[in-house]
Design a protein around this motif. Structure first.
Motif, short mmCIF file in Angstrom:
data_model
loop_
_atom_site.label_atom_id
_atom_site.label_comp_id
_atom_site.label_asym_id
_atom_site.label_seq_id
_atom_site.Cartn_x
_atom_site.Cartn_y
_atom_site.Cartn_z
N LYS A 63 0.95 -1.27 -0.15
CA LYS A 63 -0.06 0.13 0.05
C LYS A 63 0.70 1.24 0.12
O LYS A 63 0.46 2.10 -0.74
CB LYS A 63 -0.69 0.05 1.26
CG LYS A 63 -2.03 -0.93 1.06
CD LYS A 63 -2.99 -0.73 2.49
CE LYS A 63 -4.28 -2.00 2.09
NZ LYS A 63 -5.04 -1.75 3.58
N GLN A 64 1.97 1.37 0.79
CA GLN A 64 2.71 2.61 0.70
C GLN A 64 3.52 2.69 -0.59
O GLN A 64 3.58 3.76 -0.98
CB GLN A 64 3.71 1.98 2.00
CG GLN A 64 3.53 2.31 3.38
CD GLN A 64 4.45 1.85 4.36
OE1 GLN A 64 5.45 1.21 3.99
NE2 GLN A 64 4.30 2.18 5.48
N LEU A 65 3.77 1.64 -1.27
CA LEU A 65 4.57 1.75 -2.37
C LEU A 65 3.41 2.49 -3.56
O LEU A 65 3.74 3.09 -4.12
CB LEU A 65 5.07 0.44 -3.04
CG LEU A 65 6.28 0.29 -2.35
CD1 LEU A 65 6.85 -1.45 -2.80
CD2 LEU A 65 7.65 1.33 -2.92
N ALA A 66 2.27 1.62 -3.51
CA ALA A 66 1.41 2.28 -4.39
C ALA A 66 0.93 3.67 -4.20
O ALA A 66 0.89 4.44 -5.03
CB ALA A 66 0.18 1.39 -4.21
N GLU A 67 0.85 4.11 -2.83
CA GLU A 67 0.57 5.45 -2.42
C GLU A 67 1.57 6.43 -3.09
O GLU A 67 1.25 7.58 -3.62
CB GLU A 67 0.18 5.85 -1.30
CG GLU A 67 -0.94 4.86 -0.80
CD GLU A 67 -1.05 4.87 1.02
OE1 GLU A 67 -0.04 5.40 1.53
OE2 GLU A 67 -1.85 4.23 1.53
N GLU A 68 2.84 6.05 -2.91
CA GLU A 68 3.96 6.99 -3.18
C GLU A 68 3.88 7.09 -4.68
O GLU A 68 4.32 8.21 -5.22
CB GLU A 68 5.12 6.54 -2.51
CG GLU A 68 6.38 7.56 -2.67
CD GLU A 68 6.03 8.72 -1.86
OE1 GLU A 68 6.84 9.54 -1.84
OE2 GLU A 68 5.13 8.79 -0.88
N TRP A 69 3.88 6.11 -5.42
CA TRP A 69 3.83 6.05 -6.89
C TRP A 69 2.77 7.06 -7.55
O TRP A 69 2.93 7.95 -8.38
CB TRP A 69 4.01 4.64 -7.63
CG TRP A 69 5.10 4.06 -7.71
CD1 TRP A 69 5.71 3.18 -6.63
CD2 TRP A 69 6.26 4.39 -8.44
NE1 TRP A 69 6.80 2.73 -6.92
CE2 TRP A 69 7.48 3.57 -8.14
CE3 TRP A 69 6.29 5.35 -9.59
CZ2 TRP A 69 8.52 3.68 -9.06
CZ3 TRP A 69 7.71 5.33 -10.40
CH2 TRP A 69 8.59 4.42 -9.93
#
Length: 274
Positions: A63-69
């Motif tokens: 989730k963190q990666l998706a949000e940041e991208w």
């Protein structure tokens, strides 16, 4: 980043940047985005897939990666496709809902590969239950039988799939079975599905039978070279296109020997180079 037209061209399968102590390094994603756009001329990304070792990450990390991208890609990237596949159906559904909530351009799902679907109906049932959690988000099937062991032909899977998954937009086709890919393209011209090839060293062959583009790891660093191959193919200048394809093959031949045997079982090895 909501897609307004058929997905085409190159999509970088993003690497997950890590710190030396094994934590996700979110701080470099903005540099990663700028690098792809300015240095590689690649404006579409596929997050949390095989290259990013998404299935080795926990739900919070994904989730963190998706949000940041999505955050860093705003006004810079055309599309951020988030892979939400998981062995657990509830986990995959949770990730799909999350991708929709943060404004991902599309979601993709791999076939579950421990307790495997044995036929088309079982696979579609799984995909439909995930897609239905993000009913306004374009959906792609991520076909990669060399890793999943799920060898249900995509040609068969696509027959009537819109009835079950109205948001279905296409396939990330990571297999060397070009007969299956060709039949998919030949039989679904009216549907305008996007067929994105995932075996970088064979992209030229896939283009020859009608692939719309590609999703792959090498477009992180060979994006410009591969774009030149696409342009040569479109002219058509097949001799020049082959030249670029052979260069990709030579590069991968070298990298596979050095990197993949170590990294593919351990996502902690993906330490940031930024």
């Amino acid at each position: 980043m909501t897609p307004r037209k058929k997905l085409q061209g190159l999509v970088a399968a993003t690497i997950t940047p890590m710190t030396p102590d094994g934590q996700i390094n979110l701080s470099v994603i903005h540099q990663y985005v700028d690098y792809l756009v300015s240095e590689q001329n690649v404006k579409n990304v596929f997050v949390n897939g095989t290259t990013g070792e998404g299935l080795s990450l926990n739900i919070r990390e994904r989730k963190q990666l998706a949000e940041e991208w999505v955050r860093q890609g705003k006004d810079k990237l055309d599309q951020v496709i988030v892979h939400v596949g998981a062995l657990s159906l509830p986990d995959s559904q949770e990730l799909a809902r999350h991708a929709a909530a943060i404004g991902a351009s599309a979601i993709a799902v791999i076939a579950p590969f421990f307790f495997k679907p044995t036929n088309k109906d079982e696979l579609i049932a799984f995909l439909q239950k995930v897609a239905s959690e993000a009913p306004a988000v374009p959906f792609y099937y991520y076909h990669i039988p060399p890793l999943t062991g799920v060898k249900i032909r995509v040609e068969e899977l696509l027959d009537g799939i819109k009835e079950w998954i109205p948001t279905f937009q296409g396939v990330k086709f990571s297999d060397t079975d070009l007969l299956d890919l060709a039949q998919c393209i030949n039989k679904n011209e009216r549907e305008q599905f996007a067929f994105l090839y995932g075996v970088d060293e064979q992209l030229l062959s896939a283009l020859a039978i009608g692939a719309d583009g590609a999703v792959g790891s090498t477009y992180n660093y060979l994006g410009r070279k591969t774009t030149l191959m696409l342009q040569a193919f479109a002219k058509p200048d097949l001799a020049l296109a082959r030249k670029y394809q052979f260069l990709t093959g030579e590069f991968l031949n070298f990298v596979i020997k050095l990197v993949f045997p170590v990294c593919k079982y351990d996502h902690l090895c993906l330490v940031t180079l930024f």
